[in-house]
Scaffold this active site. Structure first.
Site, PDB file in Angstrom:
ATOM      1  CB  CYS A   1      -0.412   9.754   7.645  1.00 45.82           C
ATOM      2  SG  CYS A   1      -2.168   9.351   7.600  1.00 45.82           S
TER       3      CYS A   1
ATOM      4  CB  CYS B   1      -3.610   8.589   3.988  1.00 40.99           C
ATOM      5  SG  CYS B   1      -2.792  10.198   3.983  1.00 40.99           S
TER       6      CYS B   1
ATOM      7  CD  GLN C   1      -1.065 -13.575 -11.461  1.00 41.58           C
ATOM      8  OE1 GLN C   1      -0.393 -12.995 -12.303  1.00 41.58           O
ATOM      9  NE2 GLN C   1      -1.612 -14.755 -11.694  1.00 41.58           N
TER      10      GLN C   1
ATOM     11  CE1 TYR D   1      -8.147   0.863  -9.309  1.00 40.44           C
ATOM     12  CE2 TYR D   1      -7.331   2.962 -10.137  1.00 40.44           C
ATOM     13  CZ  TYR D   1      -7.182   1.597  -9.966  1.00 40.44           C
ATOM     14  OH  TYR D   1      -6.089   0.958 -10.478  1.00 40.44           O
TER      15      TYR D   1
ATOM     16  CG  HIS E   1      -1.217  -7.774  -8.913  1.00 38.35           C
ATOM     17  ND1 HIS E   1      -1.607  -8.414 -10.065  1.00 38.35           N
ATOM     18  CD2 HIS E   1       0.127  -7.914  -8.855  1.00 38.35           C
ATOM     19  CE1 HIS E   1      -0.537  -8.907 -10.684  1.00 38.35           C
ATOM     20  NE2 HIS E   1       0.523  -8.630  -9.960  1.00 38.35           N
TER      21      HIS E   1
HETATM   22 ZN   LIG Z   1      -3.243  10.787   6.238  1.00 42.70          ZN
END
Ligand SMILES: [Zn+2]
Length: 258
Positions: free
Chosen positions: A130, A127, A101, A67, A119
């Site tokens: 959280c 995160c 998309q 990524y 998407h």
């Molecule tokens: Zn967090």
């Protein structure tokens, strides 16, 4: 300049609600790679092998390296004339939205404001503990597997992975936009990946004039009211130009107070 039918121009000139539905084709015109096969270091992986939760739990380092690479590649590409034409459409029509998309954020970078991202968006992260968002700058600066600044949880890219549900609110907006459209443009999408692929026919079933823009025919082509063959970066600017000329001519024919 492509020729457009009188019916298409009349239909769009009268349209109140127009929706554009975009797929990988419009991104490819900007040079966004498919990350399939030809991408050097990463060519031995198929996206399906890396873009899923099992792969991420097994080897988050590897998935994050992929990524980080994709984020850097995509940050260097620019919106193309097709994206820009959709920004002009948003100014032209009373109600206009883009359902995409694509995860590359090129619609927003071009200036589109109403964008439903089915998407996710590769410029966002969050995160897993959280839910706190993290910017690309933060995650790329940390390197490796980035951690949440608040709770220390593992951060993931805010994109929909293989096997995951589409984001519910974005999907609901997309369905409502499709159902209420007078004209629905299906652009640069192969129209085969469900559930997103159901949107053009949903729009048509609810009365929209269905227009497909693609370099090559797709399974949708036979069902579309119009098939405009060519790249989005050529067809959409020409279509916008034709619409603006029509509106200018109508304005001249009916001057204020006439
Ligand atoms: Zn967090």
């Amino acid at each position: 300049m492509p020729d457009f039918s009188d019916r298409l121009i009349a239909c769009m000139a009268q349209a109140n609600r127009v929706t554009a539905f975009t797929g990988a084709g419009i991104s490819a015109e900007s040079g966004v790679p498919t990350f399939r096969g030809t991408d050097g270091l990463w060519s031995k992986f198929r996206p399906e092998e890396l873009a899923n939760m099992d792969a991420f739990m097994r080897n988050p380092q590897l998935v994050w390296e992929w990524y980080a690479h994709r984020k850097r590649v995509i940050a260097d590409v620019q919106p193309n004339p097709g994206h820009i034409a959709l920004v002009r459409m948003e100014e032209f029509f009373t109600h206009f939205g883009v359902i995409t998309q694509n995860i590359d954020n090129l619609h927003r970078r071009a200036g589109s404001r109403t964008v439903y991202e089915l998407h996710g968006n590769i410029e966002r992260n969050y995160c897993m503990e959280c839910g706190k968002p993290a910017t690309n700058e933060e995650v790329l600066r940390q390197g490796g597997v980035p951690r949440c600044g608040s709770c220390g949880g593992v951060v993931r890219p805010d994109v929909v992975w293989f096997g995951e549900m589409l984001p519910e609110d974005e999907w609901d907006h997309a369905v409502r936009a499709a159902e209420s459209s007078d004209v629905f443009l299906s652009i640069g999408t192969s129209a085969v990946v469900y559930p997103a692929a159901s949107l053009p026919l949903l729009a048509k079933d609810h009365g929209a004039y269905l227009v497909e823009v693609n370099p090559e025919p797709t399974p949708l082509t036979d069902r579309a009211d119009e098939f405009l063959q060519g790249p989005a970066g050529v067809i959409l600017p020409a279509l916008m130009h034709a619409l603006e000329e029509t509106r200018a001519a109508d304005g001249a024919a009916h001057p204020p107070g006439d």
